[in-house]
Design a protein around this motif. Structure first.
Motif, short mmCIF file in Angstrom:
data_model
loop_
_atom_site.label_atom_id
_atom_site.label_comp_id
_atom_site.label_asym_id
_atom_site.label_seq_id
_atom_site.Cartn_x
_atom_site.Cartn_y
_atom_site.Cartn_z
N GLU A 40 -14.32 4.60 1.46
CA GLU A 40 -14.06 5.03 2.84
C GLU A 40 -12.62 5.47 3.04
O GLU A 40 -12.18 5.73 4.15
CB GLU A 40 -14.40 3.88 3.80
CG GLU A 40 -15.84 3.42 3.76
CD GLU A 40 -16.83 4.52 4.07
OE1 GLU A 40 -16.56 5.31 5.00
OE2 GLU A 40 -17.88 4.60 3.39
N GLY A 41 -11.86 5.56 1.94
CA GLY A 41 -10.48 6.05 2.00
C GLY A 41 -9.48 5.03 2.50
O GLY A 41 -8.40 5.39 2.98
N ILE A 42 -9.80 3.73 2.37
CA ILE A 42 -8.91 2.67 2.84
C ILE A 42 -8.40 1.87 1.64
O ILE A 42 -9.19 1.20 0.96
CB ILE A 42 -9.65 1.74 3.83
CG1 ILE A 42 -10.17 2.54 5.02
CG2 ILE A 42 -8.74 0.61 4.29
CD1 ILE A 42 -11.01 1.72 5.98
N PRO A 43 -7.10 1.93 1.36
CA PRO A 43 -6.55 1.19 0.22
C PRO A 43 -6.69 -0.32 0.40
O PRO A 43 -6.59 -0.85 1.51
CB PRO A 43 -5.06 1.59 0.23
CG PRO A 43 -5.00 2.85 1.03
CD PRO A 43 -6.08 2.73 2.06
N VAL A 44 -6.93 -1.02 -0.72
CA VAL A 44 -7.11 -2.47 -0.70
C VAL A 44 -6.10 -3.12 -1.63
O VAL A 44 -5.93 -2.70 -2.77
CB VAL A 44 -8.54 -2.86 -1.16
CG1 VAL A 44 -8.71 -4.37 -1.14
CG2 VAL A 44 -9.58 -2.20 -0.27
N GLU A 45 -5.43 -4.15 -1.14
CA GLU A 45 -4.53 -4.95 -1.96
C GLU A 45 -5.13 -6.35 -2.08
O GLU A 45 -5.56 -6.93 -1.08
CB GLU A 45 -3.15 -5.02 -1.33
CG GLU A 45 -2.46 -3.67 -1.23
CD GLU A 45 -1.14 -3.73 -0.47
OE1 GLU A 45 -0.68 -4.87 -0.19
OE2 GLU A 45 -0.59 -2.66 -0.16
N THR A 46 -5.16 -6.89 -3.30
CA THR A 46 -5.81 -8.18 -3.53
C THR A 46 -4.89 -9.12 -4.31
O THR A 46 -3.92 -8.70 -4.93
CB THR A 46 -7.13 -8.02 -4.30
OG1 THR A 46 -6.85 -7.48 -5.61
CG2 THR A 46 -8.08 -7.10 -3.55
N GLU A 47 -5.25 -10.38 -4.27
CA GLU A 47 -4.52 -11.41 -5.01
C GLU A 47 -5.53 -12.40 -5.53
O GLU A 47 -6.52 -12.72 -4.86
CB GLU A 47 -3.52 -12.10 -4.07
CG GLU A 47 -2.62 -13.11 -4.75
CD GLU A 47 -1.57 -13.63 -3.79
OE1 GLU A 47 -0.48 -13.04 -3.69
OE2 GLU A 47 -1.88 -14.62 -3.08
N GLU A 48 -5.30 -12.91 -6.75
CA GLU A 48 -6.24 -13.84 -7.37
C GLU A 48 -5.51 -15.09 -7.81
O GLU A 48 -4.40 -15.04 -8.34
CB GLU A 48 -6.94 -13.20 -8.57
CG GLU A 48 -8.02 -14.07 -9.19
CD GLU A 48 -8.71 -13.39 -10.36
OE1 GLU A 48 -9.86 -12.95 -10.19
OE2 GLU A 48 -8.08 -13.29 -11.43
N GLY A 49 -6.15 -16.24 -7.60
CA GLY A 49 -5.63 -17.51 -8.07
C GLY A 49 -6.70 -18.28 -8.80
O GLY A 49 -7.90 -18.01 -8.67
#
Length: 241
Positions: A40-49
């Protein structure tokens, strides 16, 4: 499980899910993927633990016994002296054994920026109000999930021959656990690898008396409204950015 943990269970847990996937819940509570934030053209930033192990077992209605090779089996067991394995007694038809190893928890870290773009799309008629987004996801390197479908269920799992005589774990896929005996009905995932068993959702919330925002969406499970515990981000808070 949702009521106590605020996580939804993936069905089935072997179904691959990803952070930022967009979809809807069907009448059975199953999440069906329609799109993704990236598409949908929306950047995603993620984090993993990493959280190591996760154990959610109905302790008041499930009894689990471990049998080591060389020990005397319990009365009525089909396991022999040489066998290693596990015995389960389920008292309720809603009892759950959920044990996961090598657990990792991921979450989206830029929900504020995502909210702005979704609200713009929504106001322009380019976003479905009923779409939900996977905002948190738990993955497991290996997990055993057993759900009783009837009361007074008895289940025995046997490990393959020659396993070490030390402590046994239900999440250890090297044990080669198989069903040795079952009385009653259960749904089982035994030492399955690479599962995505749990997730959380956010979506558009449009209350009458406050601003439309992205936050936890109430869902219905078996006639009960369950509110997912995710911190909401509202439009007013973001207007000063």
């Amino acid at each position: 499980m949702s009521r106590k943990t605020a996580y939804r269970a993936t069905w089935d847990p072997g179904k691959p899910l990803k952070l930022g996937q967009v979809g809807k819940l069907d009448s059975f509570g199953v999440f069906n993927v329609y799109s993704s934030l990236e598409k949908e053209g929306i950047p995603v930033e993620t984090e993993e633990g990493s959280t190591g192990e996760l154990d959610y077992t109905s302790s008041d209605s499930v009894t689990i016994s471990t049998k080591l090779s060389g020990s005397v089996p319990a009365a009525g067991s089909v396991l022999t002296d040489a066998d290693a394995g596990f015995s389960f007694d389920f008292k309720s038809d809603q009892s759950i054994v959920f044990q996961a190893g090598d657990v990792k928890t991921g979450h989206i870290t830029n929900l504020g920026a995502i909210e702005k773009q979704i609200l713009e799309k929504y106001k322009a008629g380019n976003w479905n109000k009923d779409w939900l987004i996977i905002s948190e996801l738990i993955t497991a390197g290996s997990a055993t999930i057993i759900i009783s479908n009837s009361s007074n269920v008895k289940l025995e799992l046997k490990a393959k021959a020659g396993v070490a005589t030390g402590s046994l774990k239900l999440t250890d896929s090297s044990l080669g656990l198989t069903v040795a005996h079952e009385q009653g009905s259960t749904l089982k995932y035994i030492s399955q690898k690479d599962l995505t068993p749990l997730y959380r959702l956010v979506g558009i919330v449009a209350p009458w008396l406050s601003a439309t925002h992205i936050g936890p969406r109430s869902v219905v499970e078996k006639g009960e409204v369950i509110k997912l515990s995710v911190q909401p981000f509202n439009e007013a808070e973001l207007s000063s950015d």
